[in-house]
Enzyme design. Sequence first.
Site, PDB file in Angstrom:
ATOM      1  N   GLU A  53       0.799  -1.223   0.000  1.00 30.23           N
ATOM      2  CA  GLU A  53       0.000   0.000   0.000  1.00 30.23           C
ATOM      3  C   GLU A  53       0.829   1.268   0.000  1.00 30.23           C
ATOM      4  O   GLU A  53       0.469   2.243  -0.643  1.00 30.23           O
ATOM      5  CB  GLU A  53      -0.934  -0.008   1.213  1.00 30.23           C
ATOM      6  CG  GLU A  53      -2.174   0.870   1.046  1.00 30.23           C
ATOM      7  CD  GLU A  53      -1.929   2.339   1.331  1.00 30.23           C
ATOM      8  OE1 GLU A  53      -2.736   3.170   0.848  1.00 30.23           O
ATOM      9  OE2 GLU A  53      -0.957   2.675   2.026  1.00 30.23           O
ATOM     10  N   ASP A  54       1.966   1.270   0.699  1.00 30.19           N
ATOM     11  CA  ASP A  54       2.805   2.460   0.697  1.00 30.19           C
ATOM     12  C   ASP A  54       4.261   2.069   0.541  1.00 30.19           C
ATOM     13  O   ASP A  54       4.683   0.985   0.974  1.00 30.19           O
ATOM     14  CB  ASP A  54       2.608   3.271   1.978  1.00 30.19           C
ATOM     15  CG  ASP A  54       2.976   4.740   1.795  1.00 30.19           C
ATOM     16  OD1 ASP A  54       3.265   5.151   0.653  1.00 30.19           O
ATOM     17  OD2 ASP A  54       2.968   5.487   2.779  1.00 30.19           O
ATOM     18  N   HIS A 114      -0.468   0.803   7.187  1.00 29.76           N
ATOM     19  CA  HIS A 114      -1.100   1.644   6.163  1.00 29.76           C
ATOM     20  C   HIS A 114      -0.030   2.592   5.619  1.00 29.76           C
ATOM     21  O   HIS A 114       0.941   2.148   5.024  1.00 29.76           O
ATOM     22  CB  HIS A 114      -2.293   2.374   6.789  1.00 29.76           C
ATOM     23  CG  HIS A 114      -3.322   2.814   5.817  1.00 29.76           C
ATOM     24  ND1 HIS A 114      -4.605   3.182   6.181  1.00 29.76           N
ATOM     25  CD2 HIS A 114      -3.279   2.971   4.473  1.00 29.76           C
ATOM     26  CE1 HIS A 114      -5.291   3.530   5.120  1.00 29.76           C
ATOM     27  NE2 HIS A 114      -4.502   3.428   4.070  1.00 29.76           N
ATOM     28  N   ASP A 168      -2.451   8.406   6.224  1.00 32.10           N
ATOM     29  CA  ASP A 168      -1.051   8.563   5.848  1.00 32.10           C
ATOM     30  C   ASP A 168      -0.402   9.634   6.720  1.00 32.10           C
ATOM     31  O   ASP A 168      -1.098  10.466   7.328  1.00 32.10           O
ATOM     32  CB  ASP A 168      -0.948   8.950   4.366  1.00 32.10           C
ATOM     33  CG  ASP A 168       0.448   8.761   3.792  1.00 32.10           C
ATOM     34  OD1 ASP A 168       1.268   8.074   4.437  1.00 32.10           O
ATOM     35  OD2 ASP A 168       0.722   9.290   2.708  1.00 32.10           O
TER      36      ASP A 168
END
Length: 354
Positions: A53-54, A114, A168
């Site tokens: 995801e990141d 996340h 984020d």
Amino acid sequence: MGKLMALILLGAGLALVGERFLTLRERMNAYREVESVESQNCHLIEGIENGSEDIDILPSGLAFISNGLKYPGMPDLAPDEPGRIFLMDLNEQNPRVQELNISDGFDKASFNPHGMSTFIDKDQTVYLYVVNHPHMDSTVEIFKFEEQQRSLVYLKTIKHELLKSVNDIVVLGPEQFYATRDHYFTNFFLVLLEWFMDLRWTQVLFYSPKEVKVVARGFSSANGITISLDKKYIYVADVSDKNIHVMKIHDNWDLTQLKVIQLDTLVDNLTVDPDTGDILAGCHPNAIKLLMYNTEDPPGSEALRIRNALSEKPMISTMYANNGSVLQGSSVASVYRGKLLIGTVFHKALYCEL
């Protein structure tokens, strides 16, 4: 008269629901089909199967990749596996990923990573800050990176009443960061109502040990966040509004919006090209396909480059696009010396040589 009024109210209510439904489908690009823009110098990264995801790349070329995000409403291909952090050395001729060991004292079983951001101290110690959703809560975990041991040493968990539905972060200094809150509510059904009604209650927060405050508000769904190379501006992706907000940083850490860059795709995470300062965006061409996952018609992927973000007419170009046949649900794009990494919410990850 009473029945007539009831019919009028019912009709108005149905009209409102219909209008909201059509608006929501438009906001989510329900009818868009992405046109492929691909390179022969790309391949899927072996060892990453359940999301990336990141991605955060250090100046040295070491890339941190989050894996295994479990997020309400998103596909989850490995529901029983905890999240992990991978490392990839982009200086190698044929880079491979390696899972980083996490030290004791941290609940690895509930790890649900996340967004991420790195901070390098004056003594060159590297710290990795990770947004975590243990049991669907929101915390920020701080790790120290041990390069020789290829491991993460758990240092601290940050929790605060304002740090809810965190998506984020971008680290500014020791225990100091901006964070996006992608929903106002935490209850799943209220979140759906929030999206349906487009309440625009999501925010950007500033956190430090001495002060926690809202520094920007009014987003439909604040998502990815990053900082310009000169540390003067913050870039915030509003995924539902399909745009990027350019914001000026003030001495007290408040933010003032300077402009909005409108796109035709749902913008997820943002990074900055360390050589040019360009914004790189991982995007969802059609969010309906992402939320209503169908292996026969999977969600596509799209990575954009935005040049001259502060100018009147930023230049927007497509670095990569695919209809889902190779890469599904792209969420981030990051570069290092002619090498491009593209991560996804729940799928695989892509390595390209530009």
